[in-house]
Design an enzyme around this catalytic site. Structure first.
Site, PDB file in Angstrom:
ATOM      1  N   SER A 128       1.659  -9.723  -0.944  1.00  0.00           N
ATOM      2  CA  SER A 128       1.062  -8.611  -0.858  1.00  0.00           C
ATOM      3  C   SER A 128       1.453  -7.818   0.527  1.00  0.00           C
ATOM      4  O   SER A 128       1.813  -6.483   0.652  1.00  0.00           O
ATOM      5  CB  SER A 128      -0.074  -8.284  -1.119  1.00  0.00           C
ATOM      6  OG  SER A 128      -0.930  -8.837  -0.176  1.00  0.00           O
TER       7      SER A 128
ATOM      8  N   LYS B 181       0.891  -1.242  -0.023  1.00  0.00           N
ATOM      9  CA  LYS B 181      -0.107   0.018   0.024  1.00  0.00           C
ATOM     10  C   LYS B 181       0.877   1.251  -0.052  1.00  0.00           C
ATOM     11  O   LYS B 181       0.314   2.333  -0.248  1.00  0.00           O
ATOM     12  CB  LYS B 181      -0.834  -0.023   1.174  1.00  0.00           C
ATOM     13  CG  LYS B 181      -2.232  -0.903   1.013  1.00  0.00           C
ATOM     14  CD  LYS B 181      -3.208  -0.697   2.058  1.00  0.00           C
ATOM     15  CE  LYS B 181      -4.325  -1.387   1.579  1.00  0.00           C
ATOM     16  NZ  LYS B 181      -4.072  -2.869   2.005  1.00  0.00           N
TER      17      LYS B 181
ATOM     18  N   GLU C 145      -9.706   7.351   4.182  1.00  0.00           N
ATOM     19  CA  GLU C 145     -10.538   6.729   4.895  1.00  0.00           C
ATOM     20  C   GLU C 145     -10.054   5.273   4.996  1.00  0.00           C
ATOM     21  O   GLU C 145      -9.294   4.898   4.025  1.00  0.00           O
ATOM     22  CB  GLU C 145     -11.993   6.656   4.366  1.00  0.00           C
ATOM     23  CG  GLU C 145     -12.344   6.970   2.923  1.00  0.00           C
ATOM     24  CD  GLU C 145     -11.740   5.815   2.209  1.00  0.00           C
ATOM     25  OE1 GLU C 145     -11.321   4.829   2.498  1.00  0.00           O
ATOM     26  OE2 GLU C 145     -11.566   5.979   0.775  1.00  0.00           O
TER      27      GLU C 145
END
Ligand SMILES: *Cc1c(COP(=O)(O)O)cnc(C)c1O
Length: 401
Positions: A383, A94, A116
């Protein structure tokens, strides 16, 4: 000749019939401003250089492509390679996107970042990038999620972000998204809305894809230098779809490379307690974009479930819906119990504790590998790392930490 899809999305932000901008009129100028600024940034070698340098010096890229020999030997089929996004700063992919958009926000002269988050992982990535780039960061989070994810809330606060609790509705992600959109409408001049996956209105699915595509570009170079050929399969878990698109997209024109996206089948596809938007969902509009989603007959969004916090979302990026409809990618689903098997398998064979999200891809790739010969190559996008999930796993195996 490889087929290029540089034209996708089209100017209206569509991938085939999916995508677009389904937002209030008041946000249209902000989306246009963002698109314009992004296209200019992409055309500016200085911006690309800045991103590249921070990827290297701050995130620790390139992340390794690791031949998982013990895992491959145990399964006795294809050769499995792990793209180690778990080794990126903050322990997951991310940050690639958060940093890219943070740089874009600065370039646009924005001083305030809003985000958010549901499970908190994107909130942590946004707070990290904001701290490093000296931007104010406000993270909207449902009160329920704040209770469940106290460690991530504390991380965000340590990183200097303000976490704003959202008490409306079900007090989870979708309510936090509504609040963030409300904030953006009100403060659009000073504020950059940093989205965490390849979802939302155009141009977000394109922007997030492009920043995450560093995963696939590196993988291509690494696999070519190790094996002098392209891989046969790319396997990645799909929540919103950003780590999967990041791996897949640079191989789009290489038709011999097969893409497999792994969704969360939760407690089973027949139970409704799952998050498999591509495998079982229908076309609809959610959070500004047209894609596949989990909805009932009257269009009400369904509650979702996955043991992996990052897969627990009723929608999916529009580009994945397009890949599914055109047959470019195949989507499958793996249950909570199977993901836990994948989790254990990687711990035991390779000494790597994967994120529960990634464990879905590990499980599926291991099954697939068993049916293939040794000379086939499978790349799994690992990931993230599993430290964040230890509580969940301990609980499932009946242990107290
Ligand atoms: C958030 C997250 C995911 C799911 O998000 P995508 O946008 O589908 O990539 C997967 N793995 C990890 C480790 C995550 O943190």
């Amino acid at each position: 000749m490889p087929i290029k899809d540089k034209q996708l999305p089209n100017e209206q932000g569509y991938f085939g019939q999916f995508g677009g901008k389904f937002v209030p009129e008041t946000l249209m100028p902000a989306l246009s401003e963002l698109e314009q600024a992004y296209l200019e940034a992409q055309a500016d070698p200085k911006f690309k250089q800045q991103f590249k340098q921070l990827c290297r010096d701050y995130i620790g890229r390139p992340t390794p492509l690791y031949p998982a020999e013990q895992l491959s030997a145990k399964i006795g089929g294809a050769t499995i390679l792990l793209k180690r996004e778990d080794l990126a700063h903050t322990g997951a992919h991310k940050i690639n996107n958060a940093l890219g958009q943070g740089l874009l926000a600065k370039r646009m002269g924005k001083t305030r970042i809003i985000a958010e988050t549901g499970a908190g992982q994107h909130g942590v990535a946004a707070a990290t990038a904001s701290a490093m780039l000296n931007l104010n960061c406000i993270v909207y989070m449902g009160e329920e999620d704040i209770k469940r994810q106290s460690t991530n809330v504390f991380r965000m606060k340590l990183l200097g972000a303000e976490v704003r609790p959202v008490g409306s509705g079900s007090r989870t992600l979708k309510d936090a998204i509504n609040e963030a959109i409300r904030d953006w409408v009100t403060n659009v001049t000073s504020t950059y809305y940093l989205l965490g996956s390849v979802v939302g209105p155009h141009p977000y699915p394109m922007i997030v894809r492009d920043f995450q595509s560093i995963i696939g570009r590196e993988t291509k170079e690494q696999v070519m230098s190790l094996y002098h050929r392209l891989p046969d399969y790319l396997v990645a878990c799909v929540g919103g779809g950003s780590n999967a698109i990041g791996l897949f997209h640079p191989f789009f024109g290489d038709r011999e490379v097969k893409f497999i996206g792994v969704e969360a089948a939760g407690q089973g596809l027949e139970t409704r307690h799952h998050s498999a938007s591509l495998v079982t969902g229908r076309t609809g509009v959610l959070h500004g974009t047209k894609s596949r989603l989990l909805q009932d007959k009257s269009g009400q969004i369904l509650e979702t479930h996955s043991i992996a916090p990052g897969l627990d979302y009723p929608g999916v990026g529009p580009e994945h819906s397009y890949y599914k409809d055109t047959g470019r990618a195949t989507y499958v689903a793996v249950t909570d119990a199977q993901a836990l098997e994948g989790f254990q398998l990687l711990c035991n064979t390779e000494g790597i504790i994967p994120a529960l999200e990634s464990a879905h891809a590990v499980y599926y790739a291991a099954k697939l590998a068993a049916e293939l010969s040794h000379d086939r190559l499978i790349v799994i996008n690992l990931s993230g790392r599993g430290d964040k999930d230890l509580d969940i796993v301990a609980q499932r195996v009946g242990m107290e930490l």
